[in-house]
Design an enzyme around this catalytic site. Structure first.
Site, PDB file in Angstrom:
ATOM      1  N   ASN A  45     -24.366  17.536  47.454  1.00 32.96           N
ATOM      2  CA  ASN A  45     -23.943  17.144  48.985  1.00 32.96           C
ATOM      3  C   ASN A  45     -23.567  16.341  49.468  1.00 32.96           C
ATOM      4  O   ASN A  45     -22.425  16.758  50.259  1.00 32.96           O
ATOM      5  CB  ASN A  45     -25.837  18.129  49.944  1.00 32.96           C
ATOM      6  N   GLY A  61     -22.874  29.187  56.798  1.00 32.26           N
ATOM      7  CA  GLY A  61     -24.174  30.049  56.286  1.00 32.26           C
ATOM      8  C   GLY A  61     -25.525  30.218  57.089  1.00 32.26           C
ATOM      9  O   GLY A  61     -24.957  30.767  58.419  1.00 32.26           O
ATOM     10  N   VAL A 117     -25.931  17.877  59.493  1.00 29.91           N
ATOM     11  CA  VAL A 117     -27.364  19.097  60.010  1.00 29.91           C
ATOM     12  C   VAL A 117     -27.479  18.808  57.915  1.00 29.91           C
ATOM     13  O   VAL A 117     -29.096  19.224  58.312  1.00 29.91           O
ATOM     14  CB  VAL A 117     -26.722  20.196  60.055  1.00 29.91           C
ATOM     15  N   ASN A 158     -29.002  18.762  54.207  1.00 34.00           N
ATOM     16  CA  ASN A 158     -30.176  17.571  54.053  1.00 34.00           C
ATOM     17  C   ASN A 158     -29.005  16.881  52.601  1.00 34.00           C
ATOM     18  O   ASN A 158     -28.827  17.356  52.239  1.00 34.00           O
ATOM     19  CB  ASN A 158     -31.131  18.414  53.619  1.00 34.00           C
ATOM     20  N   ARG A 200     -40.768  21.653  66.671  1.00 32.03           N
ATOM     21  CA  ARG A 200     -41.810  22.349  65.397  1.00 32.03           C
ATOM     22  C   ARG A 200     -43.001  21.350  65.708  1.00 32.03           C
ATOM     23  O   ARG A 200     -44.368  22.390  65.449  1.00 32.03           O
ATOM     24  CB  ARG A 200     -41.483  22.280  63.592  1.00 32.03           C
ATOM     25  N   HIS A 242     -36.636  12.796  58.098  1.00 29.00           N
ATOM     26  CA  HIS A 242     -36.548  14.262  58.323  1.00 29.00           C
ATOM     27  C   HIS A 242     -36.938  14.028  56.565  1.00 29.00           C
ATOM     28  O   HIS A 242     -36.501  14.843  56.366  1.00 29.00           O
ATOM     29  CB  HIS A 242     -35.174  15.405  58.360  1.00 29.00           C
ATOM     30  N   ARG A 283     -32.548  23.854  50.168  1.00 28.61           N
ATOM     31  CA  ARG A 283     -33.396  23.395  49.330  1.00 28.61           C
ATOM     32  C   ARG A 283     -34.385  24.596  48.179  1.00 28.61           C
ATOM     33  O   ARG A 283     -33.960  26.286  49.448  1.00 28.61           O
ATOM     34  CB  ARG A 283     -34.442  22.781  48.979  1.00 28.61           C
ATOM     35  N   VAL A 343     -27.417  28.415  59.031  1.00 25.72           N
ATOM     36  CA  VAL A 343     -27.822  27.314  59.862  1.00 25.72           C
ATOM     37  C   VAL A 343     -26.954  27.616  60.472  1.00 25.72           C
ATOM     38  O   VAL A 343     -26.817  27.680  61.206  1.00 25.72           O
ATOM     39  CB  VAL A 343     -27.957  25.727  59.460  1.00 25.72           C
ATOM     40  N   GLY A 396     -19.356  25.036  57.417  1.00 23.96           N
ATOM     41  CA  GLY A 396     -20.391  25.671  56.260  1.00 23.96           C
ATOM     42  C   GLY A 396     -20.919  27.429  57.900  1.00 23.96           C
ATOM     43  O   GLY A 396     -21.830  26.789  58.167  1.00 23.96           O
TER      44      GLY A 396
HETATM   45  P1  NAD Z   1     -26.094  28.264  53.347  1.00 25.48           P
HETATM   46  O1  NAD Z   1     -26.564  27.948  51.930  1.00 25.48           O
HETATM   47  O2  NAD Z   1     -27.120  29.538  53.989  1.00 25.48           O
HETATM   48  O3  NAD Z   1     -25.270  27.590  53.941  1.00 25.48           O
HETATM   49  C1  NAD Z   1     -24.282  26.459  53.699  1.00 25.48           C
HETATM   50  C2  NAD Z   1     -22.555  26.912  53.622  1.00 25.48           C
HETATM   51  O4  NAD Z   1     -22.433  25.579  53.669  1.00 25.48           O
HETATM   52  C3  NAD Z   1     -22.566  28.415  52.457  1.00 25.48           C
HETATM   53  O5  NAD Z   1     -21.765  29.452  52.940  1.00 25.48           O
HETATM   54  C4  NAD Z   1     -21.337  27.728  51.489  1.00 25.48           C
HETATM   55  O6  NAD Z   1     -20.704  28.181  51.055  1.00 25.48           O
HETATM   56  C5  NAD Z   1     -20.792  26.691  52.775  1.00 25.48           C
HETATM   57  N1  NAD Z   1     -20.265  25.411  51.688  1.00 25.48           N
HETATM   58  C6  NAD Z   1     -20.228  24.910  50.679  1.00 25.48           C
HETATM   59  N2  NAD Z   1     -19.922  23.798  50.816  1.00 25.48           N
HETATM   60  C7  NAD Z   1     -18.716  24.033  51.755  1.00 25.48           C
HETATM   61  C8  NAD Z   1     -17.272  22.831  51.928  1.00 25.48           C
HETATM   62  N3  NAD Z   1     -16.961  21.913  51.045  1.00 25.48           N
HETATM   63  N4  NAD Z   1     -17.131  23.671  53.120  1.00 25.48           N
HETATM   64  C9  NAD Z   1     -17.512  24.531  54.314  1.00 25.48           C
HETATM   65  N5  NAD Z   1     -18.274  25.205  52.992  1.00 25.48           N
HETATM   66  C10 NAD Z   1     -18.819  25.034  52.160  1.00 25.48           C
HETATM   67  O7  NAD Z   1     -27.365  26.952  53.745  1.00 25.48           O
HETATM   68  P2  NAD Z   1     -28.197  27.177  54.917  1.00 25.48           P
HETATM   69  O8  NAD Z   1     -29.466  27.237  55.125  1.00 25.48           O
HETATM   70  O9  NAD Z   1     -26.581  26.904  56.093  1.00 25.48           O
HETATM   71  O10 NAD Z   1     -28.295  25.242  55.258  1.00 25.48           O
HETATM   72  C11 NAD Z   1     -27.357  24.356  55.007  1.00 25.48           C
HETATM   73  C12 NAD Z   1     -27.607  23.031  54.927  1.00 25.48           C
HETATM   74  O11 NAD Z   1     -28.399  22.748  56.399  1.00 25.48           O
HETATM   75  C13 NAD Z   1     -28.708  22.517  53.635  1.00 25.48           C
HETATM   76  O12 NAD Z   1     -28.167  20.830  53.355  1.00 25.48           O
HETATM   77  C14 NAD Z   1     -30.057  22.714  54.141  1.00 25.48           C
HETATM   78  O13 NAD Z   1     -30.814  21.726  54.007  1.00 25.48           O
HETATM   79  C15 NAD Z   1     -29.576  21.928  56.033  1.00 25.48           C
HETATM   80  N6  NAD Z   1     -30.958  21.720  56.466  1.00 25.48           N
HETATM   81  C16 NAD Z   1     -30.338  21.114  57.595  1.00 25.48           C
HETATM   82  C17 NAD Z   1     -32.007  21.043  58.531  1.00 25.48           C
HETATM   83  C18 NAD Z   1     -32.545  19.689  59.732  1.00 25.48           C
HETATM   84  O14 NAD Z   1     -33.143  19.393  60.524  1.00 25.48           O
HETATM   85  N7  NAD Z   1     -31.333  18.691  59.321  1.00 25.48           N
HETATM   86  C19 NAD Z   1     -32.065  22.247  58.212  1.00 25.48           C
HETATM   87  C20 NAD Z   1     -32.155  23.396  58.033  1.00 25.48           C
HETATM   88  C21 NAD Z   1     -31.216  23.343  57.178  1.00 25.48           C
END
Ligand code: NAD
Length: 465
Positions: free
Chosen positions: A250, A165, A273, A275, A306, A330, A237, A167, A163
């Site tokens: 997810n 993205g 990571v 959610n 935080r 969380h 989200r 994060v 991923g």
């Molecule tokens: P984002 O949309 O910026 O990035 C997600 C990425 O995952 C995208 O680039 C997408 O193309 C990729 N993706 C989707 N399916 C895939 C797969 N099968 N294989 C590889 N890549 C794939 O989202 P983000 O802001 O980076 O958030 C990512 C996740 O982390 C979300 O579920 C978010 O809720 C979660 N998150 C968790 C915490 C925590 O404290 N645990 C904090 C922030 C975000």
């Protein structure tokens, strides 16, 4: 035992003698108990270097045509030849200062990589003055295909961030800047994005001063075997959504990724990571088939950070002088036991009125939603990315750091068989142990209630699938 990295293989290819080993002439002689990192094996395959496993390492550099010594076995290259770098089976060490700022012994702070220049296995060819060769020359050819790998100098191990993205990008940035791994690989179904972010990260090498390699690929398989895998793949989200609204979408992504990781990197530690965090971590554990000690979720480090920063806004002290624990889920059932919160060692309850403390807890619990509301598109990623990287770095440093993480409860705190946020001692191969805090009865009850809610949601997920 010595851990041989890519740099040692390159020294062998170039004829330079590696540290304490016979290197050169296209062969790298290693001891039978030594570990050759996955990246070193790949480099050996690329450069045609034979890895010769024997009971002793020749004292002198062998001639290029020298046959392996009698009794020596030649390690075959390829996926089956994967090795784990130096996973410790030693008893847990003394507690270090933990991720929540809690002091233990004088051990190094968690999450801090070994200092640059520290003698590390596999650092054989990182000799000052030695000329550095590009791994394949690809990065140095105009118009070469991307993503491209930038060679690491004497680093060990590979981290895959699935991923790429928001994060994943920040986690990747922090992991390459730490300069402790051979390679960080970004994986995304949007391969162009993964490759582009990887190249952008590689461009920061001179600015940040790292030699860790960076690649961006489209599949977990293309990343190759990794020692740590951070799963951020999935939907974030949007305003108005709860984390639990993401569960169906997810779960499909995380389940698929976990299975692929298990096949490609059977000895990896998974840091989830995506959610909803607790549920996705348990889901990844089930689908990977890994022992629970090698599947953990990142939320507590972020939620604690935080709380620390929001409490610091009251003026009681610096954020990093505040120690606390964010446990439970969380989300709504996050538990921050104030009996355990302190600033510079003084109980927070002694320096802040109860209402201000409660306000800090409430705002911490709602921080994710607060950021989502402000961004209006996507969710928080800076603190989450750094938090995930911190956990990986703490494990790689193997200092026995204690941090909050979503882990499979083992009866501690009266909770069993469900993933929930608890304090854990981390080691190179994941969770060493759950650490038990002396909680007040209402704090303990809140923790158990959080575990019950997570269990309920997992039941709903199972029923829906
Ligand atoms: P984002 O949309 O910026 O990035 C997600 C990425 O995952 C995208 O680039 C997408 O193309 C990729 N993706 C989707 N399916 C895939 C797969 N099968 N294989 C590889 N890549 C794939 O989202 P983000 O802001 O980076 O958030 C990512 C996740 O982390 C979300 O579920 C978010 O809720 C979660 N998150 C968790 C915490 C925590 O404290 N645990 C904090 C922030 C975000």
């Amino acid at each position: 035992m010595t851990v041989w990295g890519a740099a040692a293989v390159e020294a062998a290819a170039g004829g330079a003698a590696g540290r304490g080993a016979a290197a050169g002439g296209g062969r790298l002689h290693v001891g039978p108990r030594d570990v050759v990192t996955p990246l070193a094996r790949e480099r050996a395959r690329d450069l045609g270097v034979e890895i010769v496993v024997g009971s002793a390492v020749p004292a002198a550099t062998p001639s290029p045509t020298a046959a392996p010594r009698p009794g020596a076995a030649v390690a075959r290259q390829g996926p089956a030849g994967r090795a784990r770098p130096g996973y410790s089976t030693a008893a847990p060490g003394p507690p270090a200062r933990d991720g929540a700022g809690r002091s233990g012994t004088s051990a190094p702070a968690p999450g801090l990589p070994p200092r640059a220049g520290t003698s590390r296995p596999g650092a054989a060819a990182a000799t000052p003055g030695r000329s550095l060769r590009p791994p394949s020359g690809a990065l140095y050819r105009r118009g070469a295909p991307l993503p491209t790998f930038v060679r690491g100098g004497g680093r060990t191990g590979r981290v895959a961030v699935v991923g790429a993205g928001n994060v994943g990008t920040i986690a990747g940035l922090r992991l390459v800047e730490a300069d402790v791994f051979d390679e960080v690989v970004l994986v995304d179904v949007d391969e162009g994005r993964a490759a582009g972010i990887a190249l952008d990260l590689a461009h920061t090498a001179a600015l940040a001063g790292f030699t860790t390699g960076v690649r961006g690929v489209g599949t977990v398989e293309a990343a190759g075997p990794a020692d740590y895998v951070v799963i951020t793949a999935g939907r974030p989200r949007q305003p108005g959504m709860s984390r639990n609204d993401l569960i169906g979408t997810n779960a499909a992504i995380v389940g698929d990724v976990a299975e692929r990781v298990a096949a490609t990197s059977p000895h990896a530690v998974l840091v989830v990571v995506t959610n909803p965090l607790d549920e996705m971590t348990q889901h990844a554990w089930v689908r990977s088939g890994f022992p629970a000690s090698r599947v953990l979720g990142m939320a507590g480090v972020l939620d604690t950070a935080r709380f620390q920063s929001l409490t610091a806004l009251t003026g009681v002290g610096r954020a990093d002088a505040i120690s606390a624990w964010a446990l439970g889920s969380h989300g709504e059932e996050m538990v921050i036991p104030l009996s355990q919160a302190a600033v510079d060692g003084r109980p927070l309850g002694d320096v802040l009125p109860d209402d201000r403390l409660r306000a800090a807890v409430d705002r911490t619990r709602g921080s994710g939603a607060e950021v989502v509301g402000l961004l209006a598109k996507g969710s928080a990623f800076l603190a989450p990315g750094l938090s995930a990287a911190r956990m990986v770095l703490a494990m790689a440093a193997d200092t026995g750091a204690v941090m909050p993480a979503a882990v499979l409860a083992d009866g501690a705190y009266g909770i069993s068989d469900v993933y929930v946020g608890l304090p854990v001692r981390l080691g190179r191969s994941g969770v060493r142990e759950i650490v038990v805090l002396d909680l007040l009865p209402d704090e303990l009850a809140a923790l158990r209630a959080a575990a019950d809610r997570i269990r309920e949601r997992l039941g709903q997920l199972a029923a829906a699938s």
